[in-house]
Design an enzyme around this catalytic site. Sequence first.
Site, PDB file in Angstrom:
ATOM      1  N   ASP A  44     -30.159  18.539 -51.096  1.00  0.00           N
ATOM      2  CA  ASP A  44     -31.323  19.674 -50.271  1.00  0.00           C
ATOM      3  C   ASP A  44     -32.422  19.388 -50.617  1.00  0.00           C
ATOM      4  OD1 ASP A  44     -31.218  21.223 -52.204  1.00  0.00           O
ATOM      5  OD2 ASP A  44     -30.428  22.636 -50.532  1.00  0.00           O
ATOM      6  N   SER A  45     -33.461  19.101 -51.877  1.00  0.00           N
ATOM      7  CA  SER A  45     -34.565  18.400 -51.718  1.00  0.00           C
ATOM      8  C   SER A  45     -35.271  17.640 -51.346  1.00  0.00           C
ATOM      9  CB  SER A  45     -34.496  18.054 -53.553  1.00  0.00           C
ATOM     10  OG  SER A  45     -33.774  17.456 -54.025  1.00  0.00           O
ATOM     11  N   ASP A  83     -25.308  18.269 -51.625  1.00  0.00           N
ATOM     12  CA  ASP A  83     -25.694  19.496 -51.778  1.00  0.00           C
ATOM     13  C   ASP A  83     -25.370  19.566 -50.731  1.00  0.00           C
ATOM     14  OD1 ASP A  83     -27.014  20.947 -53.719  1.00  0.00           O
ATOM     15  OD2 ASP A  83     -29.415  19.739 -53.359  1.00  0.00           O
ATOM     16  N   LYS A 112     -22.095  20.199 -53.896  1.00  0.00           N
ATOM     17  CA  LYS A 112     -22.750  20.712 -55.785  1.00  0.00           C
ATOM     18  C   LYS A 112     -23.369  22.318 -53.897  1.00  0.00           C
ATOM     19  CE  LYS A 112     -27.283  20.103 -56.739  1.00  0.00           C
ATOM     20  NZ  LYS A 112     -28.409  21.633 -55.952  1.00  0.00           N
ATOM     21  N   GLU A 178     -31.347  25.423 -63.760  1.00  0.00           N
ATOM     22  CA  GLU A 178     -31.830  25.838 -62.828  1.00  0.00           C
ATOM     23  C   GLU A 178     -33.751  26.164 -63.797  1.00  0.00           C
ATOM     24  OE1 GLU A 178     -33.811  23.937 -59.095  1.00  0.00           O
ATOM     25  OE2 GLU A 178     -35.223  23.560 -59.017  1.00  0.00           O
TER      26      GLU A 178
HETATM   27  O1  KIV Z   1     -31.489  20.201 -54.267  1.00  0.00           O
HETATM   28  C1  KIV Z   1     -31.706  19.591 -55.682  1.00  0.00           C
HETATM   29  O2  KIV Z   1     -32.983  17.894 -55.652  1.00  0.00           O
HETATM   30  C2  KIV Z   1     -31.229  19.561 -56.678  1.00  0.00           C
HETATM   31  C3  KIV Z   1     -31.986  19.507 -57.660  1.00  0.00           C
HETATM   32  C4  KIV Z   1     -32.709  20.155 -57.886  1.00  0.00           C
HETATM   33  C5  KIV Z   1     -30.680  19.904 -59.014  1.00  0.00           C
HETATM   34  O3  KIV Z   1     -30.205  20.461 -56.367  1.00  0.00           O
END
Ligand code: KIV
Length: 260
Positions: A44-45, A83, A112, A178
């Site tokens: 979700d980044s 995510d 995730k 993290e």
């Molecule tokens: O959203 C993301 O990119 C993440 C990673 C930083 C683990 O959750």
Amino acid sequence: MSDIMTAPKIASMKGGRIVCVTAYDTPSAQMADEVGVDIILVGDSVGNTTLGYENTLPVTLDEMIHHVSAAARGCRRALLVADMPFGSYQACAEDAIRSGIELVKAGAAALKLEGPYVDAIGGLVAAGVPVMGHIGMTPQSVHSFGGFRVQGRGNKADLVLDAGKKIADAGAFSVVLEMVPAMVARRITDELPIPTIGIGAGPDCDGEVQVWHDILGLSAGDPFKHTKRYLDGRQAITDAIRAYASEVREKTFPGSENSF
Ligand code: KIV
């Protein structure tokens, strides 16, 4: 045996070195897959790296579905993990299962989610969906942390470890750690039966995850301490666009070799 990465294969890599990188579209997933990374995470980044949001909180399930299906079209071998966005699993296990199924239909092979939402994890696992946990500095809780701060310092280490144990007991096949001190990450890695995948968690996790834009130098501003730029992508791309713009203005492109 097939070369294709699966959640059980990742679970069996405890004590090994799992390579995970984020990707949000078809060409980037293709490139990561060709290189042979083990996991492609449609994080979700995508919200802060690609969609122009301040953080991951505004990202919707529909936006995740859009990016997961694009990345899935570029992924052949790696395990594609998606995510679950903020708001899609926190209220109840039923929400988590419903949202999770949408992401799997879009092409995710595992999901995730952040924090010890054990009912959500258990429900998804019972529905046949492998789940990766995420503990430490979980970005969807940025407001309760008061910013993107290292978690698990001093006597808070046990809180992070306990969350990891609950997530493992609920049936997750791996867990992201993290921004926790390296010593704490080592202890959690030693104590959990599932692989830990670090980001800002030192060298002793069972693997590492990094954000596409961070390792390729595409993010604006100074790099985070927990990342490393393997390319100055922003500079390389702006130089190329500048060269294109000046050739168009000077009428040196397109030339006869580009014409019909
Ligand atoms: O959203 C993301 O990119 C993440 C990673 C930083 C683990 O959750």
